[in-house]
Structures are given as structure tokens and as C-alpha cells.
Design a protein around this motif. Structure first.
Motif, PDB file in Angstrom:
ATOM      1  N   LYS A 127     -14.184  87.666 -95.414  1.00  0.00           N
ATOM      2  CA  LYS A 127     -13.769  87.277 -96.780  1.00  0.00           C
ATOM      3  C   LYS A 127     -11.932  87.721 -96.039  1.00  0.00           C
ATOM      4  CE  LYS A 127     -13.063  86.984-101.453  1.00  0.00           C
ATOM      5  NZ  LYS A 127     -13.423  87.347-102.631  1.00  0.00           N
ATOM      6  N   ARG A 128     -11.251  88.674 -95.766  1.00  0.00           N
ATOM      7  CA  ARG A 128     -10.702  88.939 -95.815  1.00  0.00           C
ATOM      8  C   ARG A 128      -9.751  88.133 -94.766  1.00  0.00           C
ATOM      9  NH1 ARG A 128      -7.063  91.534 -92.320  1.00  0.00           N
ATOM     10  NH2 ARG A 128      -8.361  92.112 -91.350  1.00  0.00           N
ATOM     11  N   VAL A 129     -10.865  88.405 -93.794  1.00  0.00           N
ATOM     12  CA  VAL A 129      -9.752  87.375 -92.305  1.00  0.00           C
ATOM     13  C   VAL A 129      -9.561  85.973 -92.745  1.00  0.00           C
ATOM     14  CG1 VAL A 129      -9.515  89.274 -90.816  1.00  0.00           C
ATOM     15  CG2 VAL A 129     -11.829  87.356 -90.765  1.00  0.00           C
ATOM     16  N   MET A 130     -10.791  85.547 -92.959  1.00  0.00           N
ATOM     17  CA  MET A 130     -10.769  84.268 -93.087  1.00  0.00           C
ATOM     18  C   MET A 130     -10.271  83.634 -93.980  1.00  0.00           C
ATOM     19  SD  MET A 130     -15.517  84.213 -93.402  1.00  0.00           S
ATOM     20  CE  MET A 130     -15.480  82.215 -93.743  1.00  0.00           C
ATOM     21  N   LYS A 131     -10.047  81.913 -93.827  1.00  0.00           N
ATOM     22  CA  LYS A 131      -9.063  80.998 -94.416  1.00  0.00           C
ATOM     23  C   LYS A 131      -9.350  81.476 -95.953  1.00  0.00           C
ATOM     24  CE  LYS A 131      -5.825  79.288 -91.148  1.00  0.00           C
ATOM     25  NZ  LYS A 131      -5.324  77.550 -90.621  1.00  0.00           N
ATOM     26  N   PRO A 132      -9.490  80.543 -97.164  1.00  0.00           N
ATOM     27  CA  PRO A 132      -9.189  80.448 -98.074  1.00  0.00           C
ATOM     28  C   PRO A 132     -11.217  79.593 -98.126  1.00  0.00           C
ATOM     29  CG  PRO A 132      -7.182  79.916 -98.617  1.00  0.00           C
ATOM     30  CD  PRO A 132      -7.702  80.584 -97.064  1.00  0.00           C
ATOM     31  N   ASP A 133     -10.580  78.221 -97.726  1.00  0.00           N
ATOM     32  CA  ASP A 133     -11.805  77.361 -97.183  1.00  0.00           C
ATOM     33  C   ASP A 133     -12.186  77.524 -95.637  1.00  0.00           C
ATOM     34  OD1 ASP A 133      -9.422  76.348 -95.234  1.00  0.00           O
ATOM     35  OD2 ASP A 133      -9.981  74.513 -95.561  1.00  0.00           O
ATOM     36  N   GLY A 134     -12.646  78.774 -95.621  1.00  0.00           N
ATOM     37  CA  GLY A 134     -12.483  79.019 -93.820  1.00  0.00           C
ATOM     38  C   GLY A 134     -14.388  78.760 -93.313  1.00  0.00           C
ATOM     39  N   CYS A 135     -15.123  79.490 -92.831  1.00  0.00           N
ATOM     40  CA  CYS A 135     -16.543  79.241 -92.225  1.00  0.00           C
ATOM     41  C   CYS A 135     -16.550  80.144 -91.534  1.00  0.00           C
ATOM     42  CB  CYS A 135     -16.642  77.425 -91.392  1.00  0.00           C
ATOM     43  SG  CYS A 135     -16.791  76.445 -92.442  1.00  0.00           S
ATOM     44  N   MET A 136     -18.051  80.144 -91.701  1.00  0.00           N
ATOM     45  CA  MET A 136     -19.008  81.504 -90.792  1.00  0.00           C
ATOM     46  C   MET A 136     -20.394  80.592 -90.487  1.00  0.00           C
ATOM     47  SD  MET A 136     -20.012  85.122 -92.489  1.00  0.00           S
ATOM     48  CE  MET A 136     -20.334  84.564 -93.226  1.00  0.00           C
ATOM     49  N   ALA A 137     -20.953  81.277 -89.203  1.00  0.00           N
ATOM     50  CA  ALA A 137     -21.909  80.950 -88.946  1.00  0.00           C
ATOM     51  C   ALA A 137     -22.902  82.561 -87.697  1.00  0.00           C
ATOM     52  CB  ALA A 137     -21.627  80.070 -87.539  1.00  0.00           C
ATOM     53  N   LEU A 138     -23.098  82.973 -88.540  1.00  0.00           N
ATOM     54  CA  LEU A 138     -24.221  83.552 -88.637  1.00  0.00           C
ATOM     55  C   LEU A 138     -25.485  83.475 -87.650  1.00  0.00           C
ATOM     56  CD1 LEU A 138     -24.255  86.142 -91.425  1.00  0.00           C
ATOM     57  CD2 LEU A 138     -22.378  85.637 -89.317  1.00  0.00           C
ATOM     58  N   PHE A 139     -25.730  83.427 -86.172  1.00  0.00           N
ATOM     59  CA  PHE A 139     -27.287  83.168 -85.422  1.00  0.00           C
ATOM     60  C   PHE A 139     -27.437  83.845 -84.406  1.00  0.00           C
ATOM     61  CE2 PHE A 139     -22.936  80.713 -84.261  1.00  0.00           C
ATOM     62  CZ  PHE A 139     -23.302  80.943 -82.618  1.00  0.00           C
ATOM     63  N   SER A 140     -29.204  84.117 -83.899  1.00  0.00           N
ATOM     64  CA  SER A 140     -29.410  84.521 -83.821  1.00  0.00           C
ATOM     65  C   SER A 140     -31.003  83.719 -82.813  1.00  0.00           C
ATOM     66  CB  SER A 140     -29.997  85.741 -84.104  1.00  0.00           C
ATOM     67  OG  SER A 140     -30.409  87.485 -82.649  1.00  0.00           O
ATOM     68  N   TYR A 141     -31.334  84.185 -82.109  1.00  0.00           N
ATOM     69  CA  TYR A 141     -33.233  84.442 -81.384  1.00  0.00           C
ATOM     70  C   TYR A 141     -33.987  84.929 -81.094  1.00  0.00           C
ATOM     71  CZ  TYR A 141     -30.786  84.880 -76.857  1.00  0.00           C
ATOM     72  OH  TYR A 141     -29.472  85.683 -76.320  1.00  0.00           O
ATOM     73  N   ASN A 142     -35.250  84.277 -80.937  1.00  0.00           N
ATOM     74  CA  ASN A 142     -35.699  85.492 -80.425  1.00  0.00           C
ATOM     75  C   ASN A 142     -36.346  85.626 -79.238  1.00  0.00           C
ATOM     76  OD1 ASN A 142     -35.699  87.120 -83.210  1.00  0.00           O
ATOM     77  ND2 ASN A 142     -37.371  86.196 -83.796  1.00  0.00           N
ATOM     78  N   ALA A 143     -37.210  86.322 -79.051  1.00  0.00           N
ATOM     79  CA  ALA A 143     -38.133  86.541 -77.220  1.00  0.00           C
ATOM     80  C   ALA A 143     -38.399  84.490 -77.117  1.00  0.00           C
ATOM     81  CB  ALA A 143     -38.833  87.015 -77.291  1.00  0.00           C
ATOM     82  N   PRO A 144     -38.032  84.475 -75.780  1.00  0.00           N
ATOM     83  CA  PRO A 144     -38.584  82.673 -75.771  1.00  0.00           C
ATOM     84  C   PRO A 144     -39.908  82.504 -75.670  1.00  0.00           C
ATOM     85  CG  PRO A 144     -37.652  84.052 -73.546  1.00  0.00           C
ATOM     86  CD  PRO A 144     -37.344  84.542 -74.633  1.00  0.00           C
ATOM     87  N   THR A 145     -40.384  80.940 -76.191  1.00  0.00           N
ATOM     88  CA  THR A 145     -41.447  80.968 -75.495  1.00  0.00           C
ATOM     89  C   THR A 145     -40.976  80.404 -74.144  1.00  0.00           C
ATOM     90  OG1 THR A 145     -41.984  79.732 -77.899  1.00  0.00           O
ATOM     91  CG2 THR A 145     -43.163  78.913 -75.326  1.00  0.00           C
ATOM     92  N   ILE A 146     -42.191  80.908 -73.507  1.00  0.00           N
ATOM     93  CA  ILE A 146     -42.077  79.738 -71.626  1.00  0.00           C
ATOM     94  C   ILE A 146     -43.257  79.266 -71.484  1.00  0.00           C
ATOM     95  CG2 ILE A 146     -42.926  81.557 -69.082  1.00  0.00           C
ATOM     96  CD1 ILE A 146     -39.651  82.475 -71.107  1.00  0.00           C
ATOM     97  N   ILE A 147     -42.091  78.469 -71.153  1.00  0.00           N
ATOM     98  CA  ILE A 147     -42.916  77.162 -70.088  1.00  0.00           C
ATOM     99  C   ILE A 147     -42.818  77.501 -68.660  1.00  0.00           C
ATOM    100  CG2 ILE A 147     -43.935  74.331 -70.586  1.00  0.00           C
ATOM    101  CD1 ILE A 147     -43.482  76.161 -73.258  1.00  0.00           C
ATOM    102  N   PRO A 148     -44.754  77.204 -68.129  1.00  0.00           N
ATOM    103  CA  PRO A 148     -44.322  77.549 -66.588  1.00  0.00           C
ATOM    104  C   PRO A 148     -44.244  76.094 -65.981  1.00  0.00           C
ATOM    105  CG  PRO A 148     -46.657  78.480 -67.188  1.00  0.00           C
ATOM    106  CD  PRO A 148     -46.266  77.572 -68.432  1.00  0.00           C
ATOM    107  N   LYS A 149     -43.074  76.135 -64.593  1.00  0.00           N
ATOM    108  CA  LYS A 149     -42.402  74.266 -64.712  1.00  0.00           C
ATOM    109  C   LYS A 149     -43.561  74.063 -63.346  1.00  0.00           C
ATOM    110  CE  LYS A 149     -39.336  73.442 -64.617  1.00  0.00           C
ATOM    111  NZ  LYS A 149     -38.394  71.727 -65.183  1.00  0.00           N
TER     112      LYS A 149
END
Length: 291
Positions: A127-149
Motif C-alpha cells: 500500500k505504501r509504494v503503490m499509487k492510490p489507484d495502483g493494482c496488485m497481481a499475486l499469482f502462482s501454480y502447483n505441480a503441472p499436469t503431464i501430457i505424454p507427447k
């Protein structure tokens, strides 16, 4: 903040084998921002706990200036070596003490990391570093699904997909990371609840990143995971007198590699020809105008 990517050996695997974040994710983040920010605010973005820059570089063409910060000097070293863009710079810093001025940031992101932060301190600092109308994006993933080729039979392909994915998921959770595991298992639902903002969204569907892997790339990804190294550390401490052959019996990387080699060989595929797709399902918390 839990510090898990300090070791130089891990960071070298990280920069080489972690998937780069793809345009579908960038577009989703920018769409949220553009719908909620009054001006074309694409001056400064900060990537908190940037690692070696997989997410940082994905936003390169959309901002005049981008700063990636990470607590690990080794991660920052690798990020700087890989950096090809004049508008991106990398600095050592923490999520709880971001080295930027007040109300200076248009977009703050954090990829595969915020589940290890002291969230109360991080949100205050964001909140301190963001502009008043600033945005935040927090994202992640877990272990992937494996598809044999290169497995021709659909039924056999599905069996191998299920078994390989299951083996990739089999990491004993370290007691150190108990809370961060919970955050990831519920796809950041609890983190979404903790965010205080005028506008926020929780996204758990539709965002899929696809990577092609050979056997070396699969093993490299595995060795880039803190969970794998923590598991191996605990097991070695509990079995200090184990021989090299005994270690292989519970080394998850060896077990996975041997399984893939054996099963693909049964289908007439040589080790050097093993190919698969790794599907990473991304979940995300988006917020605007933090309170």
C-alpha cells in the motif's frame, strides 16, 4: 518471510528450467488494471520476490520501467545475467521492505512467492509504494499436469499422464512450509480473503501455461523446487548412514526419472526421444486501490 531459494545450485536450476510466464497471464492482469485505472498508468511496475525474472520479463513491453526485487543475491545475480532489456533492473530487497518510494508503483506483482511472505507486513508495504489507484497481481501454480507427447494409444497415454503427474506431486511437506502449503492448496483463496481493497478478483480457471519438456527439462524443473530439496535434506538427516544406492530408493527425482524411462521404453521410445507437455494451471489474486 521464508527464505528457500538462497542456494546457488537451486538458483541455477531455477533460471534454466522454471517456466516463463506467458502472454495470456499478462493480458489478464493488464485487462484488470485498464478497467480500473483512470489514466494509462504504465510507468513503473515492481515484481516482488522476482526470482530470476520469469514473470518480470513477461511484462517488459508494457511498462516504461520495471524493478524486480528478491531477497536472494543468487537469484538477482541470475536475473541480471539473463536480462536483455534496458527498462528492467534487478535489486536485492524483501517483500516487507520494498526499496521504492511512496505512491510510485502502477502495478505490483508477485509470482509463485507471496505464500511465503509475512502477509501483514507485505500488504502494508504494498500500500505504501503503490499509487492510490495502483493494482496488485499475486499469482502462482502447483505441480503441472503431464501430457505424454509420443505415446500413440490414447488409453495408454492417459494412464501415463495420471501416473507421471501423481509422481510429480509426491513431495513430503516440510513442517517449515506448512502455512504456505495451505495457501497453495486452496489456490490463494485465503490470501484473497486477507486482501483489503476497493476492487479485487480471485481467478482459478482458464489460465493455463503449456511447456514442452524432454527428460532433462522435467528433471531440471524438479531440481528447481524448494520442496524437493527440503525433502532430500530431511531424508538425509534421518538416514545419515545411507549408501548412495539406498538414497536412490527414496530420491523422488530418481524415482520419477526411472519411471518415465521405463514406461516410455515399453512404448518403443528412447530416452532422448521422450517428450511431454507440462500444463501449469495458474491461480491469481487481483486487487486495485488497497485499503
Amino acid at each position: 518471510m521464508i527464505r528457500v531459494y538462497e542456494n546457488e545450485d537451486i538458483t541455477k536450476f531455477y533460471v534454466k528450467f522454471r517456466p516463463k510466464f506467458q502472454e495470456c497471464l499478462v493480458e489478464r492482469v493488464l485487462k484488470f488494471c485498464n478497467e480500473r485505472q483512470e489514466n494509462d498508468n504504465q510507468d513503473l511496475m515492481v515484481d516482488v520476490a522476482c526470482g530470476s525474472g520469469q514473470a518480470t520479463s513477461a511484462f517488459q513491453k508494457h511498462f516504461k520501467r520495471i524493478v524486480g526485487i528478491d531477497v536472494s543475491p543468487n537469484q538477482i545475480k541470475e536475473a541480471r545475467l539473463a536480462n536483455e532489456h534496458d527498462n528492467i533492473k534487478y535489486e536485492v530487497g524483501t517483500a516487507e521492505n520494498i526499496p521504492l518510494g511512496e505512491s510510485s508503483v502502477d502495478l505490483l506483482i508477485s509470482a509463485t512467492a507471496c505464500h511465503r511472505f509475512d502477509l501483514g507486513k507485505f500488504f502494508t508495504e504494498a500500500k505504501r509504494v503503490m499509487k492510490p489507484d495502483g493494482c496488485m497481481a499475486l499469482f502462482s501454480y502447483n505441480a503441472p499436469t503431464i501430457i505424454p507427447k509420443n505415446i500413440k494409444d490414447p488409453a495408454r497415454r492417459q494412464v501415463l499422464s495420471d501416473k507421471t503427474t501423481s509422481l510429480l506431486l509426491k513431495y513430503d511437506k516440510s513442517y517449515k512450509y506448512e502455512q504456505s502449503n495451505v495457501y497453495q492448496e486452496d489456490k490463494y483463496r485465503d490470501i484473497f480473503k486477507k486482501v483489503c481493497a476497493e476492487n479485487k478478483q480471485w481467478i482459478t480457471e482458464d489460465l493455463v501455461m503449456k511447456c514442452e519438456w524432454n527428460l532433462v527439462q522435467m528433471m531440471g524443473f524438479l531440481h528447481s523446487l524448494a520442496a524437493y530439496h527440503e525433502y532430500m535434506k530431511i531424508m538425509k538427516e534421518e538416514h545419515k548412514d545411507a549408501s548412495e544406492e539406498e538414497v536412490k530408493k527414496w530420491d523422488r527425482a530418481v524415482l520419477l526419472r526411472d519411471f518415465v524411462k521405463r514406461e516410455w521404453e515399453m512404448e518403443g521410445v528412447k530416452d532422448e526421444d521422450v517428450m511431454m507437455e507440462a500444463h501449469f494451471y495458474v491461480y491469481m489474486v487481483l486487487a486495485n486501490k488497497l485499503k
